[in-house]
Design an enzyme around this catalytic site. Structure first.
Site, PDB file in Angstrom:
ATOM      1  N   GLU A   1      22.485  31.062  27.101  1.00  0.00           N
ATOM      2  CA  GLU A   1      22.603  30.885  25.646  1.00  0.00           C
ATOM      3  C   GLU A   1      22.221  32.177  24.934  1.00  0.00           C
ATOM      4  O   GLU A   1      21.322  32.891  25.366  1.00  0.00           O
ATOM      5  CB  GLU A   1      21.706  29.733  25.183  1.00  0.00           C
ATOM      6  CG  GLU A   1      22.372  28.382  25.429  1.00  0.00           C
ATOM      7  CD  GLU A   1      21.453  27.220  25.104  1.00  0.00           C
ATOM      8  OE1 GLU A   1      21.675  26.606  24.060  1.00  0.00           O
ATOM      9  OE2 GLU A   1      20.540  26.968  25.896  1.00  0.00           O
TER      10      GLU A   1
ATOM     11  N   ARG B   1      41.289  27.430  31.263  1.00  0.00           N
ATOM     12  CA  ARG B   1      41.129  26.488  30.168  1.00  0.00           C
ATOM     13  C   ARG B   1      39.928  26.914  29.320  1.00  0.00           C
ATOM     14  O   ARG B   1      38.793  26.890  29.793  1.00  0.00           O
ATOM     15  CB  ARG B   1      40.877  25.109  30.788  1.00  0.00           C
ATOM     16  CG  ARG B   1      40.922  23.924  29.893  1.00  0.00           C
ATOM     17  CD  ARG B   1      41.253  22.691  30.702  1.00  0.00           C
ATOM     18  NE  ARG B   1      42.652  22.752  31.082  1.00  0.00           N
ATOM     19  CZ  ARG B   1      43.652  22.413  30.269  1.00  0.00           C
ATOM     20  NH1 ARG B   1      43.404  21.929  29.055  1.00  0.00           N
ATOM     21  NH2 ARG B   1      44.895  22.522  30.668  1.00  0.00           N
TER      22      ARG B   1
ATOM     23  N   THR C   1      43.343  29.115  22.170  1.00  0.00           N
ATOM     24  CA  THR C   1      42.996  28.679  23.513  1.00  0.00           C
ATOM     25  C   THR C   1      43.362  29.853  24.421  1.00  0.00           C
ATOM     26  O   THR C   1      44.101  30.753  24.022  1.00  0.00           O
ATOM     27  CB  THR C   1      43.839  27.474  23.970  1.00  0.00           C
ATOM     28  OG1 THR C   1      45.226  27.861  23.956  1.00  0.00           O
ATOM     29  CG2 THR C   1      43.645  26.276  23.059  1.00  0.00           C
TER      30      THR C   1
ATOM     31  N   TYR D   1      22.477  29.713  33.147  1.00  0.00           N
ATOM     32  CA  TYR D   1      22.343  29.473  31.704  1.00  0.00           C
ATOM     33  C   TYR D   1      22.297  30.798  30.971  1.00  0.00           C
ATOM     34  O   TYR D   1      21.616  31.717  31.418  1.00  0.00           O
ATOM     35  CB  TYR D   1      21.072  28.668  31.405  1.00  0.00           C
ATOM     36  CG  TYR D   1      21.418  27.310  30.818  1.00  0.00           C
ATOM     37  CD1 TYR D   1      22.056  27.233  29.583  1.00  0.00           C
ATOM     38  CD2 TYR D   1      21.154  26.135  31.505  1.00  0.00           C
ATOM     39  CE1 TYR D   1      22.418  26.015  29.052  1.00  0.00           C
ATOM     40  CE2 TYR D   1      21.520  24.904  30.975  1.00  0.00           C
ATOM     41  CZ  TYR D   1      22.149  24.858  29.744  1.00  0.00           C
ATOM     42  OH  TYR D   1      22.514  23.653  29.226  1.00  0.00           O
TER      43      TYR D   1
ATOM     44  N   LYS E   1      47.153  28.326  27.278  1.00  0.00           N
ATOM     45  CA  LYS E   1      48.536  27.943  26.972  1.00  0.00           C
ATOM     46  C   LYS E   1      49.438  29.150  27.255  1.00  0.00           C
ATOM     47  O   LYS E   1      49.465  29.593  28.392  1.00  0.00           O
ATOM     48  CB  LYS E   1      48.606  27.412  25.541  1.00  0.00           C
ATOM     49  CG  LYS E   1      47.742  26.139  25.376  1.00  0.00           C
ATOM     50  CD  LYS E   1      47.819  25.515  24.001  1.00  0.00           C
ATOM     51  CE  LYS E   1      46.888  24.309  23.912  1.00  0.00           C
ATOM     52  NZ  LYS E   1      46.865  23.719  22.546  1.00  0.00           N
TER      53      LYS E   1
ATOM     54  N   ASP F   1      45.109  29.589  13.685  1.00  0.00           N
ATOM     55  CA  ASP F   1      44.888  28.994  14.997  1.00  0.00           C
ATOM     56  C   ASP F   1      46.143  29.280  15.831  1.00  0.00           C
ATOM     57  O   ASP F   1      47.163  28.613  15.686  1.00  0.00           O
ATOM     58  CB  ASP F   1      44.673  27.484  14.819  1.00  0.00           C
ATOM     59  CG  ASP F   1      44.486  26.754  16.136  1.00  0.00           C
ATOM     60  OD1 ASP F   1      44.673  27.376  17.198  1.00  0.00           O
ATOM     61  OD2 ASP F   1      44.169  25.548  16.092  1.00  0.00           O
TER      62      ASP F   1
HETATM   63  C1  PLP Z   1      45.894  22.940  21.949  1.00  0.00           C
HETATM   64  C2  PLP Z   1      45.447  23.218  20.582  1.00  0.00           C
HETATM   65  C3  PLP Z   1      44.090  23.124  20.230  1.00  0.00           C
HETATM   66  C4  PLP Z   1      43.041  22.518  21.126  1.00  0.00           C
HETATM   67  O1  PLP Z   1      42.829  23.133  22.326  1.00  0.00           O
HETATM   68  P1  PLP Z   1      41.898  22.419  23.430  1.00  0.00           P
HETATM   69  O2  PLP Z   1      41.600  23.517  24.376  1.00  0.00           O
HETATM   70  O3  PLP Z   1      42.697  21.306  24.002  1.00  0.00           O
HETATM   71  O4  PLP Z   1      40.666  21.934  22.745  1.00  0.00           O
HETATM   72  C5  PLP Z   1      43.725  23.515  18.956  1.00  0.00           C
HETATM   73  N1  PLP Z   1      44.636  23.950  18.069  1.00  0.00           N
HETATM   74  C6  PLP Z   1      45.949  24.018  18.361  1.00  0.00           C
HETATM   75  C7  PLP Z   1      46.910  24.487  17.323  1.00  0.00           C
HETATM   76  C8  PLP Z   1      46.399  23.635  19.619  1.00  0.00           C
HETATM   77  O5  PLP Z   1      47.706  23.686  19.894  1.00  0.00           O
END
Ligand code: PLP
Length: 480
Positions: free
Chosen positions: A68, A281, A272, A66, A275, A243
């Site tokens: 936090e 992840r 993220t 933990y 990707k 994002d």
């Molecule tokens: C994939 C994605 C997310 C979410 O990611 P997770 O790890 O699945 O929660 C948020 N914003 C955009 C633009 C995405 O493509």
């Protein structure tokens, strides 16, 4: 690479033996997942293959700790090694993206966005209120002042990209919590070209006056000018949040530079890590000095204990992304997307926006007389893994859809190049031309069921297998 993978084989064999001694079915499912990933044509734009170094980092005792709080300021004892891990992940992120500040704790992309949203609200709503009340933090407020501050949340506005233009549910849409936190309005793309029209974004921002202008997408096949987005945000006093969940790898690999690099232009950038960035992840938030203190409060504002084992894997993946090899990987992602798009166009298929200049190709399947759902399932039957996606003004709605989204990051990791992606286009077009919708009881074409002509799945799988064998996933990694 294959030497490292040989060593990894020993580690995985041992790990699977240990796992199998408790629950053999999980060991078997784990082996099966590797077989499946190796033998399918993975074209899902949000997926990739992390390195064994990244994957192995996640399976350790850091999971048991933990921690936090923040580096050097934890609510638990004994966090010195977690501090090392989190500080390294943040340092690699800052260096890689040229960001003044990085926060490595978010468990996923959606969590990174939640941290960003609440940080913006903390900075722009809570902090000024605390100043008015003469308090240092919310715990110091009287019951009455707290009650009145609570009512200041919920009236803020967010402007983001519409879902059918490629925006994401977490950008203020009703099914997601962000749509309950903010009044949302969205900007679309030009109906003729399918391209982002900055004049429309500007007009929408002037009229709606959002507190948050959000840029970024998960299905838009083009680059975005973030300098222009920042100008628009500044004009209406909005915080620019980008994002980059999908295209962080292209930013890391310096394919997107200057106006196309979101980090120098946005107040807050989220992503993220799994990707195009090819890490574990997870999520990451980058911020300016101005927003850093509020982002730093992600835990306990939105998050609980950090996933220290995943933060360690983020540090490993970010270290990989700082190597020169990652920049050529990122260039190949974009080049391959162009090859795939040209492969489709030369065979008469229609693409949303007419092409791509990132890692995504969005195929409009209406010209094949199919819905996205039929195309997705027929392709899967032929061993081609994609996902259906809405297209602008989609005639088939968000469930059946009219598009198939392709992404090049995963197969580029396996070493696919121009010729392979041209063949992918050929195989996909062959499958879709040989797929026909079944008739419903009333005689209309079904949106869901279809018939794939005999022999097409087999010939597609054979052609895919040939390419996949030439470009093995984790060469040298053999399980006994
Ligand atoms: C994939 C994605 C997310 C979410 O990611 P997770 O790890 O699945 O929660 C948020 N914003 C955009 C633009 C995405 O493509």
């Amino acid at each position: 690479m294959s030497d490292v993978n040989k060593t990894a084989s020993v580690a995985y064999d041992a790990a699977l033996e240990v796992i199998g001694s408790v629950e053999p079915r999980i060991a078997e499912a784990t082996r099966a997942e590797l077989r499946d990933q190796r033998s399918s044509l993975k074209l899902i734009a949000s997926e990739n293959y992390a390195s064994p170094a990244v994957l192995l980092t996640m399976g350790t005792w850091f999971s048991d700790k933990y921690a936090e709080g923040t580096v050097g300021h934890r609510f638990y004892a004994g966090c010195q090694n977690v501090d090392t891990v989190e500080a390294l992940a943040a340092e690699h992120a800052r260096e890689l993206f040229g960001a003044p500040y990085a926060y490595a704790q978010p468990h996923s992309g959606i969590d990174a966005n939640l941290v960003a949203f609440w940080s913006i609200l903390a900075h722009r709503v809570e902090s000024p209120a605390l100043e008015r009340y003469g308090a240092k933090n919310v715990s110091e407020l009287s019951e009455a002042d707290w009650e009145s501050l609570r009512h200041e949340f919920g009236d803020q506005r967010m402007l983001g990209m519409s879902l059918d233009a490629g925006g994401h549910l977490t950008h203020g849409f009703r099914p997601n919590i962000s749509g309950k936190m903010f009044h949302q309005r969205s900007y679309g793309t030009d109906p003729e070209t399918g391209l982002l029209d900055y004049d429309r974004v500007r007009a929408a921002a002037r009229e709606f006056k959002p507190m948050v202008l959000i840029a970024g997408y998960s299905a838009y096949p083009r680059r975005v000018n973030f300098a222009t987005m920042r100008e628009i945000a500044d004009e209406v006093g909005a915080t620019l949040m980008v994002d980059m969940a999908h295209f962080a790898g292209l930013v890391a690999g310096k394919v997107f530079t200057g106006d196309e690099d979101p980090v120098p232009h946005a107040h807050i950038t989220t992503t993220t890590t799994h990707k195009s960035l090819r890490g574990p992840r997870g999520g990451l938030v980058l911020a300016t000095e101005e927003y850093a203190p509020s982002v730093d409060r992600g835990c306990p504002m939105v998050l609980g204990g950090p996933l220290s084992h995943v933060m360690a894997a983020k540090a490993v993946a970010l270290a990989e992304a700082r190597q020169p090899a990652f920049a050529s990987y990122a260039r190949n992602i974009a080049d391959n997307a162009k090859s795939l798009a040209e492969g489709f166009l030369s065979r008469g298929a229609r693409l949303v926006t007419g092409g791509t200049d990132n890692h995504i190709v969005l195929l409009d399947v209406t010209s094949f007389g199919l819905t996205g759902r039929q195309a997705e399932t027929a392709l899967l039957e032929a061993g081609v893994v994609t996902n259906r996606n809405s297209i602008p003004s989609d005639p088939n709605g968000a469930w059946y859809t009219s598009g198939i989204r392709f992404g090049t990051p995963a197969l580029t990791t396996r070493g696919f190049g121009h010729d392979e992606f041209d063949t992918v286009a050929e195989l996909v077009v062959d499958v879709l031309r040989n797929t026909t919708p079944n008739a419903t009881k009333a005689g209309a074409p079904s949106k869901a069921t279809y018939t794939l002509a005999d022999g097409v799945a087999d010939r597609t799988k054979a052609a895919s297998a040939e390419m996949l064998d030439k470009h093995p996933l984790y060469p040298g990694l053999e399980l006994t």
